[in-house]
Design a protein around this motif. Sequence first.
Motif, PDB file in Angstrom:
ATOM      1  N   ARG A  61       0.827  -1.212   0.000  1.00 58.03           N
ATOM      2  CA  ARG A  61       0.000   0.000   0.000  1.00 58.03           C
ATOM      3  C   ARG A  61       0.860   1.261   0.000  1.00 58.03           C
ATOM      4  O   ARG A  61       0.413   2.324  -0.410  1.00 58.03           O
ATOM      5  CB  ARG A  61      -0.932   0.003   1.225  1.00 58.03           C
ATOM      6  N   MET A  62       2.080   1.153   0.474  1.00 57.43           N
ATOM      7  CA  MET A  62       3.020   2.281   0.446  1.00 57.43           C
ATOM      8  C   MET A  62       4.440   1.713   0.435  1.00 57.43           C
ATOM      9  O   MET A  62       5.096   1.586   1.468  1.00 57.43           O
ATOM     10  CB  MET A  62       2.843   3.160   1.694  1.00 57.43           C
ATOM     11  N   PRO A  63       4.920   1.312  -0.761  1.00 60.51           N
ATOM     12  CA  PRO A  63       6.193   0.582  -0.821  1.00 60.51           C
ATOM     13  C   PRO A  63       7.403   1.393  -0.352  1.00 60.51           C
ATOM     14  O   PRO A  63       8.340   0.838   0.196  1.00 60.51           O
ATOM     15  CB  PRO A  63       6.342   0.233  -2.304  1.00 60.51           C
ATOM     16  N   LYS A  64       7.369   2.722  -0.567  1.00 62.32           N
ATOM     17  CA  LYS A  64       8.514   3.546  -0.165  1.00 62.32           C
ATOM     18  C   LYS A  64       8.068   4.606   0.846  1.00 62.32           C
ATOM     19  O   LYS A  64       6.932   5.084   0.797  1.00 62.32           O
ATOM     20  CB  LYS A  64       9.117   4.254  -1.386  1.00 62.32           C
ATOM     21  N   ALA A  65       8.977   4.982   1.724  1.00 64.72           N
ATOM     22  CA  ALA A  65       8.713   6.060   2.671  1.00 64.72           C
ATOM     23  C   ALA A  65      10.040   6.706   2.998  1.00 64.72           C
ATOM     24  O   ALA A  65      11.104   6.183   2.627  1.00 64.72           O
ATOM     25  CB  ALA A  65       8.055   5.511   3.937  1.00 64.72           C
TER      26      ALA A  65
END
Length: 578
Positions: A61-65
Motif C-alpha cells: 500500500r506504500m512501498p517507499k517512505a
Amino acid sequence: MRRDCGSRREFLGLVGSGVLGLGTGSLLVSRALSETGSRDSDPRVADLVVSNANVYTVDSRMPKAEAFAVKAGRFVFVGKTAEANAFIGKGTRTFDARRMTIVPGFIDCHNHAPGNILLYEVMVGNPYEVEFVTIESIIEKLRAKAQKTPPGFWVDGYFFDDTKVKGNRQLNVYDLDQVSTEHPVCVHHRGGHTSYYNGKALALAALNKNTPNRTGGTYDRDPDGELTGRVTDLARTVFTNVGRRETFTEEQKEQRHRDGLAYISRQFARYGLTSVHHEEGDLFALQQVRARGELLHRVGFEASGELLEAMITNGISTGFGDEWIRFGATSEHTVDGSFSERTMALSQPYAGTNPPYSGNITEKQEDLNAWAERVERAGIQPNCHANGDVAIDMVLTAYERAQRVALRPDVRPKITHCTLINDRLLRRLQALGAVPAAFTTYAYYNSDKFHFYGEERMQRTMAYRSFLDAGIRAAAGSDFGPGPFAPLMGIQGMVTRTGWNGETWGANQRIRVEEALAVNTINGAYNSHEEAIKGSITAGKLADFVVLADDPHTVSKDKIKDIEIVETVTGGTTVHEK
Ligand SMILES: [Zn+2]
C-alpha cells in the motif's frame, strides 16, 4: 532492575533520553524503556522519529517512505519526514538516516539456533561464511580437544563441510585415527545428516566391513569394501549409546543453554535477523534469557518430541505465547535426507551411483498420515522436512488427507526446504496453501555441490521464481547450522543464483531484489500467521527494522551480501549497531 547487557546501552538507558535525545548518530534505545512502555502518554508524541531515510516498507500500500515514528515498540506513523516530525515532542529521540536504506527486520523460518555448540564446542569449519579449511587443521583442533578429554569419552567436531576442504579430499577414518585411537571421534557435517568416525568409534559400535546398511542410512565403503568412516542418516543411531560423554549438573546445563542462546541471539542481531523460528531448544533457558534482557530477537518456537506431545494433550496450539516467544509450527518432521549431503529422496537416482542410489526416505507414508492428522486436529501447524521430489509428494499426500479429515481453517501447512519440485507438486502446494521455507544462503554457499544434481534438476530446486509465480508464499529458511543464516547472503543468492565459486545454477529461478526482500520479511511473517503484526514497516506493527549502509536494489548484485548492517532494531530497541 538491571536489564541491559551492553555498558553503552545501559549508560544511555540510565542517562535517559533528554540529554542525548536529539543527536543524529545512533538511534540506540534503552530496552527498559521500550519494553515497559512509552516515555510520554500523549499518543501524538513518539519515542523515536527516524527521518530522511530510504525506507523500503515491504507494504504494497506504500512501498517507499522517508520517515517513521515509533512508540512503545511499534510503528505509529510511516510516510514523509515533515509529517513524522509532528510526532516529535519533549523526550523524543530523533535519527537522521542521511538517506541510508531501512528495511523490515529479517525473518528466518528455519534455524536450529545451536548457540551452545557455537559457544562451547570445537568448530572445524566456519559457521557464518565461505571458508576453506585443511584436514590437518581439523585433526589438530580435535587432537587438542582429545588431550583435555579422558580416554573413552567422545571427541566431537562441528560445522564440517565436505566441499569446503582445501585439496578437495574426503575426510576419512584414517584421518580421524590420527586424532586419537583411545577416544571415539566424530566429525559432524554441518548438514546434520552425515558424520565421520574414527576406528575407535566404529569398533565401539561393533561395525565392520561385513555390517549391512540399515534402512534409512548407510555405512559408506571404499572400493575394497572397507568402511570409510562416513555414516549417513539413520545408520548413525548405533553410536547413540556407545562411548562416554561429558556430563553436566542441572545448573551447568541450564547455564550453558542460557549462555548459548544469549550468544546466538547476538549473532542474529549482527546479521539483521529480528525473528527466527527455532527448531526445538530449551524453552526454560529461552525464557530466562528473555527475563535477563538478553533475548534480542523474536522466537517462533517449533516443538517436537515430549514437548509437542504435551502441547497436543494439553490443548496448547500454534500461536500460544506472545510476540517474543511464541509456539509456531511443529519442529521439522523429517521425511528424507539432505540436499547438501546428497541423501535426499529423488525419483531418479543420483548420477554416477552404482548400484543406483536414490536417497533416503526416513518415514512411512501411513505414519506420516497419522502424524499430520493428529497435529492438525490439535490446532498445531504441521511442519515436515522434505527435500527430494519423492518426499515432497509424500508430505503433500499426508497434508491433503489431514486437511480433508481434520477440517481446520487456514492451516498453512509448512514444508521445510521443499527443495526439488515439479509442475505437479507446485500445483498441489498452491491448492493446499502450503508454506515452503526454502534454502536461502545455499545458492551462494553451496554452489560447489550443485554438479551432483546437474542443471536440469537445479532449475527445479530452491524454486523461488516458480513459487512466487504460482502465488505460493515461500519464506526464507536458512537451516542454520547446515546453511549460514546471513539474510543478505540469502538475498544475493536468490537474485543471482551465482555461488561463491562463480558458478550459476538454475538461473530461471532468479527473483528480483524486492521479491527477495519480501521472502525474507513479510512472507516469513505469513509463514507463522503473524503478518498482521510484523514483516513490514507499517503503522501498528512491531518496530523491527534494519538500517543498511547500502541499498540492495542499487548496488552491484554480487555485492549484496557485503552490505554492512549498520543497526538492527527489534521492538524499537537497538539490538546491534556496527
Ligand atoms: Zn533443519
